[in-house]
Design a protein around this motif. Structure first.
Motif, short mmCIF file in Angstrom:
data_model
loop_
_atom_site.label_atom_id
_atom_site.label_comp_id
_atom_site.label_asym_id
_atom_site.label_seq_id
_atom_site.Cartn_x
_atom_site.Cartn_y
_atom_site.Cartn_z
N HIS A 243 -12.17 36.85 35.09
CA HIS A 243 -11.11 37.86 35.23
C HIS A 243 -10.85 38.59 33.90
O HIS A 243 -11.66 38.52 33.01
CB HIS A 243 -9.84 37.24 35.82
CG HIS A 243 -10.14 36.40 37.03
ND1 HIS A 243 -10.29 36.94 38.28
CD2 HIS A 243 -10.39 35.06 37.16
CE1 HIS A 243 -10.59 35.97 39.14
NE2 HIS A 243 -10.67 34.82 38.49
N GLU B 76 -4.27 33.26 35.08
CA GLU B 76 -5.58 32.60 34.94
C GLU B 76 -6.40 33.22 33.82
O GLU B 76 -7.03 32.51 33.03
CB GLU B 76 -6.34 32.68 36.27
CG GLU B 76 -7.71 32.04 36.17
CD GLU B 76 -8.63 32.29 37.35
OE1 GLU B 76 -8.17 32.83 38.37
OE2 GLU B 76 -9.82 31.95 37.23
N HIS C 27 -13.01 29.26 34.95
CA HIS C 27 -11.97 29.76 35.85
C HIS C 27 -10.87 28.71 36.00
O HIS C 27 -11.06 27.54 35.64
CB HIS C 27 -12.55 30.07 37.23
CG HIS C 27 -13.34 31.34 37.26
ND1 HIS C 27 -12.83 32.51 37.75
CD2 HIS C 27 -14.59 31.61 36.81
CE1 HIS C 27 -13.75 33.46 37.63
NE2 HIS C 27 -14.84 32.95 37.06
N THR C 28 -9.74 29.16 36.54
CA THR C 28 -8.64 28.25 36.83
C THR C 28 -8.32 28.35 38.31
O THR C 28 -8.26 29.45 38.86
CB THR C 28 -7.41 28.63 35.97
OG1 THR C 28 -7.82 28.72 34.60
CG2 THR C 28 -6.31 27.59 36.09
N GLU D 50 -12.80 33.68 44.22
CA GLU D 50 -13.38 34.18 42.97
C GLU D 50 -14.20 35.45 43.22
O GLU D 50 -14.20 36.36 42.40
CB GLU D 50 -14.22 33.11 42.28
CG GLU D 50 -13.46 31.84 41.89
CD GLU D 50 -12.37 32.05 40.85
OE1 GLU D 50 -12.09 33.21 40.50
OE2 GLU D 50 -11.78 31.05 40.40
ZN LIG Z 1 -11.00 32.79 38.83
#
Ligand SMILES: [Zn+2]
Length: 406
Positions: free
Chosen positions: A41, A55, A110-111, A142
């Protein structure tokens, strides 16, 4: 004379070609091991969100920490970042960085987020066909950043990140890097447990576009749940971010050692970073693992149900099988008024996070008719509002909910 000229021209071409072959490998191929680090992101795409954090910030902090450790410890490794700042890149642009640099390894950070604030733990994905709905959900969330691009239908050749049918392509796909990707993922997960005392959600497979387009061993790490208050605190802390980065670094040391041995590359003697006494103290003070129960996806609900539940973000009217209805006003990637309870003059709004989107709702009642009345009342301000239903923390279809009432 003409023939002689032609001969010279042809031989010149051959010489030029030969020159290219001699020069090209030296210039284009960096002898060093190249790792591409991708903070998921960025820019106008915040990724998953809670009321306090985003995130994209967590991902970037961990990537910068990880890159700094690799650069400091390995002189024979080239670290390439897809982004070092709060910048938006499409999934294809991220994969292009990997391929342009002929990377040896690709790590995406990623979170995670869940509708249930009780879900927690770290997991690492490789490319493949998702075997569970839970894994498919992560990939769908995602991949859904694709929808932020204008002509995504042509750019992504008809791949619709929200359609289950689009993911069938991953069933028939051959991935020659899968063994190495899985090997690296397993070491990462082990390090999350031994170095950071994180909960291990395992190595999983799903159809991530960014991994699909990258021609090297690739993993996508979901470092933890932003929707779990305890894990959010850990992942937004300097110490937590450093620990997660160090765990991935340690896995990288192991992976590269094996890789160097196999490729006959001269390996630098770099050791893993051991937990310091001080960090161990910190871990002892921190509860070993937050609790996990009532995850919306039962197949990944692995922890005993006798554990205590932390209060979920979404508070249903009761926790029985009685469904609760709400009116969903709109969904957005932007965290515009997360704390506001009044939107366009509609009071007592709530929100929950799903598929990386903030979804704003009003009303909370077991009586469908009352909720339908609210929907009509808000229709002038939110014409696209519609009714949604939950049982406990689990979102179900309105049709299923109405069946449960009968
Ligand atoms: Zn993500």
């Amino acid at each position: 004379m003409k023939i002689l000229k032609k001969f010279f021209l042809v031989s010149q071409c051959y010489l030029m070609l030969l020159g290219l072959f001699v020069v090209f490998p030296v210039q284009a191929q960096d002898a060093r091991f190249t790792v591409v680090l991708d903070a998921g992101h960025g820019g106008h795409d915040p990724g998953a969100m809670s009321a306090n954090s985003r995130e994209k910030d967590i991902n970037l902090a961990i990537v910068l920490d990880l890159g700094a450790i690799i650069e400091q410890k390995f002189k024979d490794v080239k670290v390439v970042y897809t982004r070092k700042t709060d910048k938006y890149l499409t999934l294809q642009e991220r994969a292009d960085v990997v391929n342009d640099h002929h990377a040896d390894l690709f790590i995406c950070i990623h979170t995670n987020a869940s509708l249930s604030s009780a879900a927690y733990g770290a997991e690492t994905f490789t490319l493949g066909l998702a075997k569970t709905r839970a894994n498919l959900d992560v990939a769908m969330r995602e991949n859904s950043v694709i929808l932020l691009e204008e002509d995504y239908r042509t750019k992504y050749k008809g791949f619709d990140p929200k359609s289950v049918d689009s993911y069938i392509m991953f069933e028939f796909m051959q991935d020659k890097y899968i063994d190495r990707s899985v090997e690296f993922s397993s070491i990462i997960q082990k390090q999350f447990v031994s170095y950071c005392q994180r909960s291990d959600r395992g190595v999983r497979q799903a159809g991530f576009w960014v991994l699909h387009r990258s021609a090297c061993p690739s993993v996508l790490v979901e470092v933890g749940f932003i929707s779990n208050p305890a894990e959010e605190r850990y992942l937004t802390s300097d110490q937590g971010q450093k620990e997660m980065a160090t765990a991935i670094f340690n896995a990288f040391v192991d992976y590269k050692r094996t890789h160097d041995k196999k490729s006959g590359r001269q390996m630098a003697s770099v050791s893993k970073i051991e937990q310091t006494a001080k960090a161990e103290d910190h871990n002892q003070r921190r509860p070993l693992q937050p609790v996990e129960v009532a995850h919306p996806n039962p197949e990944i609900d692995t922890v005993s149900k006798k554990n205590k539940i932390e209060a979920p973000v979404l508070t249903p009217a009761n926790a029985t099988q009685t469904p609760v209805f709400k009116v969903q006003l709109f969904a957005t990637l932007k965290n515009i008024k997360a704390k506001s309870t009044s939107l366009k003059g509609v009071n007592n709004t709530e929100y929950f996070v799903e598929d990386g989107m903030n979804k704003y709702t009003v009303g909370n009642d077991t009586d469908y008719k009352k909720i339908e009345k609210i929907r009509k009342e808000v229709a002038t301000k939110f014409p696209k509002a519609f009714i949604i239903a939950f049982v406990g923390d689990k979102k179900i279809t309105v049709r299923e909910a109405l069946k449960l009432i009968k």
